[in-house]
Motif scaffolding. Structure first.
Motif, PDB file in Angstrom:
ATOM      1  N   ALA A  97     -24.682  69.361  -0.243  1.00 42.67           N
ATOM      2  CA  ALA A  97     -23.817  68.208   0.055  1.00 42.67           C
ATOM      3  C   ALA A  97     -22.405  68.453  -0.480  1.00 42.67           C
ATOM      4  CB  ALA A  97     -24.405  66.938  -0.559  1.00 42.67           C
ATOM      5  N   ARG A  98     -22.313  69.002  -1.652  1.00 44.00           N
ATOM      6  CA  ARG A  98     -20.996  69.292  -2.251  1.00 44.00           C
ATOM      7  C   ARG A  98     -20.218  70.278  -1.377  1.00 44.00           C
ATOM      8  NH1 ARG A  98     -19.176  72.805  -6.884  1.00 44.00           N
ATOM      9  NH2 ARG A  98     -17.556  71.600  -7.898  1.00 44.00           N
ATOM     10  N   ARG A  99     -20.908  71.321  -0.915  1.00 45.46           N
ATOM     11  CA  ARG A  99     -20.236  72.290  -0.039  1.00 45.46           C
ATOM     12  C   ARG A  99     -19.840  71.659   1.289  1.00 45.46           C
ATOM     13  NH1 ARG A  99     -24.142  75.604  -2.396  1.00 45.46           N
ATOM     14  NH2 ARG A  99     -25.504  75.468  -0.605  1.00 45.46           N
ATOM     15  N   ALA A 100     -20.661  70.742   1.810  1.00 47.04           N
ATOM     16  CA  ALA A 100     -20.329  70.069   3.067  1.00 47.04           C
ATOM     17  C   ALA A 100     -19.051  69.251   2.917  1.00 47.04           C
ATOM     18  CB  ALA A 100     -21.489  69.181   3.523  1.00 47.04           C
ATOM     19  N   VAL A 101     -18.903  68.556   1.796  1.00 44.91           N
ATOM     20  CA  VAL A 101     -17.691  67.763   1.559  1.00 44.91           C
ATOM     21  C   VAL A 101     -16.483  68.684   1.420  1.00 44.91           C
ATOM     22  CG1 VAL A 101     -16.547  66.191  -0.047  1.00 44.91           C
ATOM     23  CG2 VAL A 101     -18.923  65.812   0.570  1.00 44.91           C
ATOM     24  N   ILE A 102     -16.630  69.747   0.662  1.00 44.47           N
ATOM     25  CA  ILE A 102     -15.519  70.700   0.479  1.00 44.47           C
ATOM     26  C   ILE A 102     -15.108  71.286   1.822  1.00 44.47           C
ATOM     27  CG2 ILE A 102     -14.915  72.959  -0.484  1.00 44.47           C
ATOM     28  CD1 ILE A 102     -16.657  72.142  -2.948  1.00 44.47           C
ATOM     29  N   ASP A 103     -16.091  71.665   2.632  1.00 50.51           N
ATOM     30  CA  ASP A 103     -15.773  72.220   3.959  1.00 50.51           C
ATOM     31  C   ASP A 103     -15.081  71.189   4.838  1.00 50.51           C
ATOM     32  OD1 ASP A 103     -16.869  74.620   3.182  1.00 50.51           O
ATOM     33  OD2 ASP A 103     -18.743  74.351   4.305  1.00 50.51           O
ATOM     34  N   SER A 104     -15.469  69.904   4.713  1.00 48.48           N
ATOM     35  CA  SER A 104     -14.811  68.873   5.527  1.00 48.48           C
ATOM     36  C   SER A 104     -13.353  68.709   5.106  1.00 48.48           C
ATOM     37  CB  SER A 104     -15.554  67.543   5.440  1.00 48.48           C
ATOM     38  OG  SER A 104     -15.318  66.894   4.212  1.00 48.48           O
ATOM     39  N   TYR A 105     -13.080  68.818   3.794  1.00 49.67           N
ATOM     40  CA  TYR A 105     -11.690  68.767   3.325  1.00 49.67           C
ATOM     41  C   TYR A 105     -10.890  69.948   3.887  1.00 49.67           C
ATOM     42  CZ  TYR A 105     -12.292  65.035  -0.128  1.00 49.67           C
ATOM     43  OH  TYR A 105     -12.506  63.844  -0.745  1.00 49.67           O
ATOM     44  N   ARG A 106     -11.486  71.104   3.846  1.00 47.56           N
ATOM     45  CA  ARG A 106     -10.799  72.296   4.379  1.00 47.56           C
ATOM     46  C   ARG A 106     -10.523  72.143   5.869  1.00 47.56           C
ATOM     47  NH1 ARG A 106     -14.662  76.424   1.230  1.00 47.56           N
ATOM     48  NH2 ARG A 106     -13.564  76.409  -0.749  1.00 47.56           N
ATOM     49  N   HIS A 107     -11.515  71.626   6.579  1.00 54.30           N
ATOM     50  CA  HIS A 107     -11.345  71.435   8.021  1.00 54.30           C
ATOM     51  C   HIS A 107     -10.253  70.401   8.302  1.00 54.30           C
ATOM     52  CE1 HIS A 107     -12.454  71.249  12.231  1.00 54.30           C
ATOM     53  NE2 HIS A 107     -12.507  69.934  12.147  1.00 54.30           N
ATOM     54  N   ALA A 108     -10.256  69.298   7.549  1.00 55.40           N
ATOM     55  CA  ALA A 108      -9.251  68.247   7.761  1.00 55.40           C
ATOM     56  C   ALA A 108      -7.851  68.744   7.409  1.00 55.40           C
ATOM     57  CB  ALA A 108      -9.595  67.019   6.927  1.00 55.40           C
ATOM     58  N   ALA A 109      -7.749  69.586   6.403  1.00 47.03           N
ATOM     59  CA  ALA A 109      -6.442  70.101   6.006  1.00 47.03           C
ATOM     60  C   ALA A 109      -5.863  71.038   7.066  1.00 47.03           C
ATOM     61  CB  ALA A 109      -6.545  70.836   4.671  1.00 47.03           C
ATOM     62  N   ALA A 110      -6.722  71.657   7.825  1.00 45.22           N
ATOM     63  CA  ALA A 110      -6.260  72.595   8.847  1.00 45.22           C
ATOM     64  C   ALA A 110      -5.856  71.909  10.146  1.00 45.22           C
ATOM     65  CB  ALA A 110      -7.356  73.619   9.141  1.00 45.22           C
ATOM     66  N   ARG A 111      -6.190  70.633  10.297  1.00 42.67           N
ATOM     67  CA  ARG A 111      -5.897  69.914  11.537  1.00 42.67           C
ATOM     68  C   ARG A 111      -4.911  68.794  11.278  1.00 42.67           C
ATOM     69  NH1 ARG A 111     -10.722  69.464  15.508  1.00 42.67           N
ATOM     70  NH2 ARG A 111      -9.071  68.285  16.443  1.00 42.67           N
ATOM     71  N   PRO A 112      -3.901  68.667  12.108  1.00 41.91           N
ATOM     72  CA  PRO A 112      -2.975  67.541  11.941  1.00 41.91           C
ATOM     73  C   PRO A 112      -3.626  66.250  12.423  1.00 41.91           C
ATOM     74  CG  PRO A 112      -2.375  68.842  13.858  1.00 41.91           C
ATOM     75  CD  PRO A 112      -3.509  69.557  13.187  1.00 41.91           C
ATOM     76  N   ARG A 113      -3.235  65.156  11.802  1.00 43.57           N
ATOM     77  CA  ARG A 113      -3.734  63.843  12.218  1.00 43.57           C
ATOM     78  C   ARG A 113      -2.609  63.097  12.915  1.00 43.57           C
ATOM     79  NH1 ARG A 113      -8.298  61.285   8.868  1.00 43.57           N
ATOM     80  NH2 ARG A 113      -9.419  63.138   8.274  1.00 43.57           N
ATOM     81  N   LEU A 114      -2.925  62.583  14.078  1.00 46.24           N
ATOM     82  CA  LEU A 114      -1.936  61.859  14.866  1.00 46.24           C
ATOM     83  C   LEU A 114      -2.299  60.379  14.901  1.00 46.24           C
ATOM     84  CD1 LEU A 114      -1.693  64.335  17.854  1.00 46.24           C
ATOM     85  CD2 LEU A 114      -0.219  64.227  15.856  1.00 46.24           C
ATOM     86  N   SER A 115      -1.283  59.539  14.943  1.00 38.82           N
ATOM     87  CA  SER A 115      -1.507  58.109  15.039  1.00 38.82           C
ATOM     88  C   SER A 115      -0.430  57.503  15.921  1.00 38.82           C
ATOM     89  CB  SER A 115      -1.464  57.470  13.654  1.00 38.82           C
ATOM     90  OG  SER A 115      -1.539  56.081  13.775  1.00 38.82           O
ATOM     91  N   ASP A 116      -0.836  56.662  16.868  1.00 33.63           N
ATOM     92  CA  ASP A 116       0.154  56.005  17.718  1.00 33.63           C
ATOM     93  C   ASP A 116       0.511  54.623  17.186  1.00 33.63           C
ATOM     94  OD1 ASP A 116      -2.232  54.768  18.240  1.00 33.63           O
ATOM     95  OD2 ASP A 116      -2.045  54.832  20.411  1.00 33.63           O
ATOM     96  N   THR A 117      -0.076  54.241  16.073  1.00 32.34           N
ATOM     97  CA  THR A 117       0.232  52.962  15.446  1.00 32.34           C
ATOM     98  C   THR A 117       1.318  53.182  14.411  1.00 32.34           C
ATOM     99  OG1 THR A 117      -2.085  52.333  15.710  1.00 32.34           O
ATOM    100  CG2 THR A 117      -0.768  51.029  14.176  1.00 32.34           C
ATOM    101  N   PRO A 118       2.410  52.406  14.478  1.00 35.45           N
ATOM    102  CA  PRO A 118       3.492  52.625  13.518  1.00 35.45           C
ATOM    103  C   PRO A 118       3.048  52.420  12.062  1.00 35.45           C
ATOM    104  CG  PRO A 118       4.043  50.845  15.058  1.00 35.45           C
ATOM    105  CD  PRO A 118       2.703  51.354  15.418  1.00 35.45           C
ATOM    106  N   ASP A 119       2.224  51.418  11.818  1.00 34.86           N
ATOM    107  CA  ASP A 119       1.761  51.155  10.469  1.00 34.86           C
ATOM    108  C   ASP A 119       0.264  51.429  10.423  1.00 34.86           C
ATOM    109  OD1 ASP A 119       1.548  50.407   7.864  1.00 34.86           O
ATOM    110  OD2 ASP A 119       1.803  48.257   8.213  1.00 34.86           O
TER     111      ASP A 119
END
Length: 195
Positions: free
Chosen positions: A93-115
């Motif tokens: 489980a710890r490795r799964a969370v770490i891998d999810s952080y790594r994956h999220a850091a490699a992908r930009p997050r887009l939002s069409d909501t100003p706030d």
């Protein structure tokens, strides 16, 4: 107002003993479907709680727990029972969370909501029993350094013995004891300040 009752010293429901869980894992490795079901049911709650405290995204908890079990089932044939199945699974489980952080850091997050931050806050459930206390507990735990929070969550919330928490965290038992003691002192200080 934050009260000391928000810091549980033991899990609400006692965790299942490690011996039967490990036996179920070994039997599941040998192909027993009932043992596999018992193994997953016995540890599902622990995995969800541990993942919830490690990750910052409450919406990802179920996905990370599912990913943990998928990884575990894929590598169950390598589990030899040298440690408890709970420790083995929480390490995954710890490795799964770490891998999810790594994956999220490699992908930009887009939002069409100003706030976008306000939109996310409004989408969170409110008015549920224990919601405010849970938020207060999460705020208190967020004030701890990562290593101390992990040790505290493993031993005090997930109910793991110090030796098992040390194996899951990849550090000596004395380090886990020190981190838990320091986490308790910090949390007590924060509660005293809030009173």
């Amino acid at each position: 107002m934050i009260t000391p009752a928000l810091l549980p010293t033991a899990p609400e429901d006692p965790a299942p003993a490690d011996e039967p869980v490990t036996e179920w894992a070994l039997a599941a490795r040998a192909g027993d479907p009932r043992a596999l079901e018992h193994f997953v049911r016995a540890l599902h709650r622990d995995v969800r709680r541990y993942v919830a405290h490690l990750c910052a995204d409450p919406q990802a908890v179920d996905d990370l727990a599912q990913d943990t079990f998928l990884r575990a089932l894929g590598s169950l044939h390598r589990f030899e029972g040298r440690s408890s199945a709970r420790t083995w699974l929480l390490s995954i489980a710890r490795r799964a969370v770490i891998d999810s952080y790594r994956h999220a850091a490699a992908r930009p997050r887009l939002s069409d909501t100003p706030d976008w931050q306000t939109a996310v806050e409004r989408a969170q459930p409110r008015g549920l029993p224990g919601f405010d206390e849970g938020v207060a507990l999460l705020d208190l735990l967020a004030a701890l350094p990562d290593e101390r929070r992990e040790a505290f969550v493993l031993t005090q919330l997930a109910g793991l013995p110090y030796a098992e928490a040390a194996r899951a965290g990849g550090c000596p038992v004395g380090t886990v004891r020190s981190r838990v003691a320091r986490a308790r002192a910090t949390l007590t200080g924060l509660l005293d300040e809030a009173a």
